[in-house]
Scaffold this active site. Structure first.
Site, PDB file in Angstrom:
ATOM      1  N   HIS A  89      -4.128   3.465  -3.271  1.00  0.00           N
ATOM      2  CA  HIS A  89      -4.288   2.834  -1.960  1.00  0.00           C
ATOM      3  C   HIS A  89      -3.511   1.525  -1.802  1.00  0.00           C
ATOM      4  CE1 HIS A  89      -6.196   1.007   1.573  1.00  0.00           C
ATOM      5  NE2 HIS A  89      -6.249  -0.084   0.835  1.00  0.00           N
TER       6      HIS A  89
ATOM      7  N   HIS B  24     -29.262 -15.208  24.372  1.00  0.00           N
ATOM      8  CA  HIS B  24     -28.268 -15.112  25.443  1.00  0.00           C
ATOM      9  C   HIS B  24     -27.604 -16.452  25.769  1.00  0.00           C
ATOM     10  CE1 HIS B  24     -29.813 -11.147  25.809  1.00  0.00           C
ATOM     11  NE2 HIS B  24     -29.167 -10.880  26.921  1.00  0.00           N
TER      12      HIS B  24
ATOM     13  N   GLU C 286     -18.099  -4.138  23.996  1.00  0.00           N
ATOM     14  CA  GLU C 286     -17.283  -5.352  24.094  1.00  0.00           C
ATOM     15  C   GLU C 286     -16.056  -5.315  23.193  1.00  0.00           C
ATOM     16  OE1 GLU C 286     -20.562  -5.351  23.557  1.00  0.00           O
ATOM     17  OE2 GLU C 286     -21.391  -6.171  25.407  1.00  0.00           O
TER      18      GLU C 286
ATOM     19  N   HIS D 126       0.824  -1.205   0.000  1.00  0.00           N
ATOM     20  CA  HIS D 126       0.000   0.000   0.000  1.00  0.00           C
ATOM     21  C   HIS D 126       0.863   1.263   0.000  1.00  0.00           C
ATOM     22  CE1 HIS D 126      -2.353  -3.305   1.680  1.00  0.00           C
ATOM     23  NE2 HIS D 126      -3.444  -2.668   1.296  1.00  0.00           N
TER      24      HIS D 126
HETATM   25  C1  LIG Z   1     -11.630  -4.329   9.800  1.00  0.00           C
HETATM   26  C2  LIG Z   1     -11.103  -4.159   8.426  1.00  0.00           C
HETATM   27  N1  LIG Z   1     -11.955  -4.108   7.395  1.00  0.00           N
HETATM   28  C3  LIG Z   1     -11.490  -3.990   6.133  1.00  0.00           C
HETATM   29  C4  LIG Z   1     -10.159  -3.944   5.881  1.00  0.00           C
HETATM   30  C5  LIG Z   1      -9.647  -3.894   4.453  1.00  0.00           C
HETATM   31  N2  LIG Z   1      -9.097  -2.539   4.188  1.00  0.00           N
HETATM   32  C6  LIG Z   1      -7.800  -2.282   4.283  1.00  0.00           C
HETATM   33  S1  LIG Z   1      -7.437  -0.679   4.013  1.00  0.00           S
HETATM   34  C7  LIG Z   1      -9.052  -0.326   3.705  1.00  0.00           C
HETATM   35  C8  LIG Z   1      -9.475   1.067   3.372  1.00  0.00           C
HETATM   36  C9  LIG Z   1      -8.963   2.001   4.370  1.00  0.00           C
HETATM   37  O1  LIG Z   1      -9.136   3.300   3.990  1.00  0.00           O
HETATM   38  P1  LIG Z   1      -8.261   4.391   4.692  1.00  0.00           P
HETATM   39  O2  LIG Z   1      -8.142   4.113   6.123  1.00  0.00           O
HETATM   40  O3  LIG Z   1      -8.817   5.699   4.296  1.00  0.00           O
HETATM   41  O4  LIG Z   1      -6.818   4.169   4.086  1.00  0.00           O
HETATM   42  P2  LIG Z   1      -6.197   4.874   2.800  1.00  0.00           P
HETATM   43  O5  LIG Z   1      -6.913   4.312   1.603  1.00  0.00           O
HETATM   44  O6  LIG Z   1      -6.429   6.319   2.943  1.00  0.00           O
HETATM   45  O7  LIG Z   1      -4.786   4.455   2.821  1.00  0.00           O
HETATM   46  C10 LIG Z   1      -9.844  -1.456   3.834  1.00  0.00           C
HETATM   47  C11 LIG Z   1     -11.310  -1.468   3.638  1.00  0.00           C
HETATM   48  C12 LIG Z   1      -9.293  -4.013   6.994  1.00  0.00           C
HETATM   49  N3  LIG Z   1      -7.973  -3.988   6.860  1.00  0.00           N
HETATM   50  N4  LIG Z   1      -9.792  -4.083   8.244  1.00  0.00           N
END
Ligand SMILES: Cc1ncc(C[n+]2csc(CCOP(=O)(O)OP(=O)(O)O)c2C)c(N)n1
Ligand SMILES: [Mg+2]
Length: 663
Positions: A263, A473, A411, A29
């Site tokens: 990204h 529950h 939680e 990334h």
């Molecule tokens: C809980 C979770 N859901 C989905 C993902 C997959 N994922 C990785 S980065 C991302 C997008 C994140 O966007 P942002 O925080 O704005 O990062 P940027 O694109 O700006 O680097 C997703 C959906 C993940 N890593 N964790």
């Protein structure tokens, strides 16, 4: 501080290094490192930390919650003198390297928590800040601020969209964690495109409503403005701080800047060239760190070493001024407390029938006196979970000495905050809720297991024994789900003595979390139960013959059934063996010889009884065995009626056994 050209060059070096590594790995990334490099640089040059000793107890903590931007932190670790070499960076994302896809705790020195699942880092940081303020209250004395550090987080849009960060941030606001500072990489882009698609809320207003101090930096490349915002956040001691930094994803790369395509894929070789040209770097050299950048970084590295050695001197004079406190401070950081706990397993004092949650509560209250750094709480269910430590105070904005935490009905954040408290160092945290709600915290529980950190989960109301509250529950599949997490020890004691063994294991184990699975309803205390439970499974009542006619096994509340079935079967001339198996993980870790002794392979008639549908039992009962289990969900009714209705009776166990013997 005034940054100048050499700092800009350092920032651009971080950008190029990160882009090169992603390109070489052909995976990763690049967008976040390019956009967030200035805020990270401004932060790391303002942090108290030293690459020479990432374990320094009082260093400022740093969490990259947006773990996908891992190359940013590896570049920083390299430049700031941590043990990450240029070769390691060239190995980014390769098997066996110390630069894995997402930052991994315990794998790379200087990485303080494992991140990647978005939002977890925010909650971990809240835990670290709780731990810092607790340690400060306990150990600091005038002129001896031995616990005095900040916890910094870099979070992205994704982290702030996730519910866990809302839960944790709300709690942090209530607790007034003034030394928690979050920098928000607000580039308004996530994977599917603009955040306008799904995230249009006013984050600043939300955080103000949580009780945070909120600041904004409109130009994410302005090192001085970012540093100034960090400075004023540090001065705000009553509230956590959020610094919203407007950035552009993929900054510097003409074809990618500001676009979602920056990204999560390599920029492409041409784009990496264009990036370097645009930033005034040599497009033909790769993994290039200009000598003057290395030279410049020495300022920060030396500053960090000096800060650490000042702290070491402070600690030394503290040890002379407050020897008892100093010794306690050292003790709290030790991992092995088996000596402190040696009395816990003495079997006296357990005679009356008692629920295992109640037994756990009284054990916890015994432990609270001897284990001074035990700290924890529940997600608003302390009276039910029996997680409250009497006379140990309540942690709040106005009292940092309280050892009882109130997580509120949150939680997921609770489990993640608990991870953060452990990761900070010095404390032994636990948290509790109903077993059925472990689903709400699974993301964080899985991370405890990946990181191999010994936090304790107190999960009560463990079956249809819950009774009237009904199927919502009553856990059914939860035991299986927890048992399927690698490196999670699931411990479901059959009575009060086994519960003590469970706590003993949880607090002496060094490299895995423990889930204690406890009943709401009373259970007898068996005269044959013992700390053999630490072996995970043991013979509780044996047959007279060398080879039993049948083996009955169970965990937790269902041990009572097989215990009684033993007597009934003997009256019928059948000679059974009763095996209590509180923990599959601990039993599986025993020598083959021991396991063979408990469950001899030539005894094929085997029955397991558990009020769950945990298919893990099949490995013990084999192809010829029977599992008396829950087939679907539970129901609302009185617990004894439910057990009867779902076949959890002595009569049914006996009947199944007789049928098996006769077949
Ligand atoms: C809980 C979770 N859901 C989905 C993902 C997959 N994922 C990785 S980065 C991302 C997008 C994140 O966007 P942002 O925080 O704005 O990062 P940027 O694109 O700006 O680097 C997703 C959906 C993940 N890593 N964790
Ligand atoms: Mg983003």
């Amino acid at each position: 501080m005034n940054y100048n050209k050499i700092d800009d060059l350092s920032v651009n070096t971080i950008r190029a290094l990160s882009a090169d590594a992603v390109q070489k790995a052909n995976s990763g990334h690049p967008g976040l490192p390019l956009g967030a490099a200035p805020m990270a640089y401004a932060l790391w040059t303002n942090m108290r930390h030293s690459g020479k000793n990432p374990q320094w107890h009082d260093k400022d903590r740093f969490v990259l919650s947006a773990g996908h931007g891992s190359m940013l932190v590896y570049s920083l670790l390299h430049l700031f003198g941590y043990e990450v070499s240029l070769e390691d960076i060239k190995d980014f994302r390769q098997l066996g390297s110390i630069t894995p896809g997402h930052p991994e705790y315990g794998h790379t020195k200087g990485i303080e928590t494992t991140t990647g699942p978005l939002g977890q880092g925010v909650a971990n940081a809240v835990g670290m800040a709780i731990a810092e303020s607790f340690m400060a209250d306990k150990f600091n004395r005038p002129g001896f601020e031995i616990s005095d550090h900040y916890t910094f987080v870099i979070a992205g849009d994704g982290c702030l969209m996730e519910g866990i960060s809302s839960e944790a941030s709300s709690l942090a606001g209530t607790l007034g964690l003034g030394k928690l500072i979050m920098l928000y990489d607000s580039n308004r882009i996530s994977i599917e495109g603009s955040t306008d698609l799904a995230f249009t809320e006013d984050v600043a207003a939300r955080y103000r409503a949580y009780g945070w101090h909120v600041d904004e930096v409109s130009d994410g490349n302005d090192l001085n403005a970012i540093a100034a915002a960090i400075e004023s956040a540090k001065k705000e001691s009553e509230k956590p701080s959020l610094i919203i930094v407007r950035t552009e994803i993929g900054y510097g790369c003409p074809a990618k800047q500001g676009s979602a395509s920056a990204h999560g894929e390599p920029l492409g070789t041409d784009n990496v060239r264009a990036l370097k040209e645009n930033l005034g770097l040599d497009p033909d050299s790769h993994f290039n760190i200009p000598e003057q950048v290395y030279e410049h970084m020495k300022i920060w590295i030396e500053k960090g070493m000096k800060a650490e050695s000042d702290w070491n001197n402070l600690l030394e004079s503290y040890s002379a001024a407050y020897p008892d406190l100093f010794n306690e401070y050292i003790k709290w950081h030790e991992r092995d407390i088996s000596e402190t706990l040696k009395d816990l397993l003495i079997p006296e004092g357990y005679d009356k029938p008692v629920s295992t949650r109640e037994a756990s509560g009284s054990i916890l209250n015994r432990l609270s006196a001897t284990v001074g750094n035990l700290i924890g709480g529940s997600a608003d269910l302390a009276p039910s979970n029996k997680t409250f430590m009497k006379n140990m105070g309540e942690f709040s904005a106005s009292s940092r000495s309280g050892r009882n935490l109130h997580f509120g009905v949150r939680e997921h954040a609770m489990a993640s905050v608990t991870n953060g408290i452990y990761l900070h160092g010095g404390l032994r945290p636990y948290c509790g809720t109903f077993l059925v709600f472990s689903d709400y915290m699974k993301g964080a529980m899985r991370l405890s297991a990946i990181m191999g950190i010994p936090v304790t989960y107190v999960l009560t109301h463990d079956s249809i024994g819950v009774g009237e509250d009904g199927p919502t529950h009553q856990p059914v599949e939860h035991l299986s789900s927890l048992r399927s997490i690698p490196n999670m020890t699931v411990f479901r004691p059959a009575d009060a003595k086994e519960t003590a063994a469970g706590w003993y294991h949880a607090l002496t184990c060094k490299d895995s979390p423990t889930s204690l699975i406890l009943t709401r309803q009373n259970l007898p205390v068996f005269k044959e139960s013992s700390d053999e439970a630490l072996k995970g499974g043991y013979v509780m009542r044996d047959s007279d013959k060398e080879k039993p006619d049948i083996i009955l096994m169970a965990s937790g509340s269902e041990v009572e059934l097989i215990y009684s079935a033993y007597d009934s079967l003997r009256e019928l001339g059948i000679d059974p063996r009763v095996v209590s198996i509180p923990s599959f993980e601990l039993f599986d870790a025993q020598e083959d010889e021991y396991r063979e002794k408990v469950l001899p392979s030539d005894v094929r008639r085997r029955i397991a009884v558990e009020a769950s549908n945990s298919s893990e039992w099949y490995k013990y009962i084999g192809l010829d065995g029977k599992f008396i289990k829950m087939e679907g969900f539970g129901a609302s009714g009185k617990a004894p009626d439910l057990f009867r209705h779902f076949g959890f009776t002595v009569e049914n166990v006996v009947e199944v056994a007789v049928r098996m013997i006769n077949s």
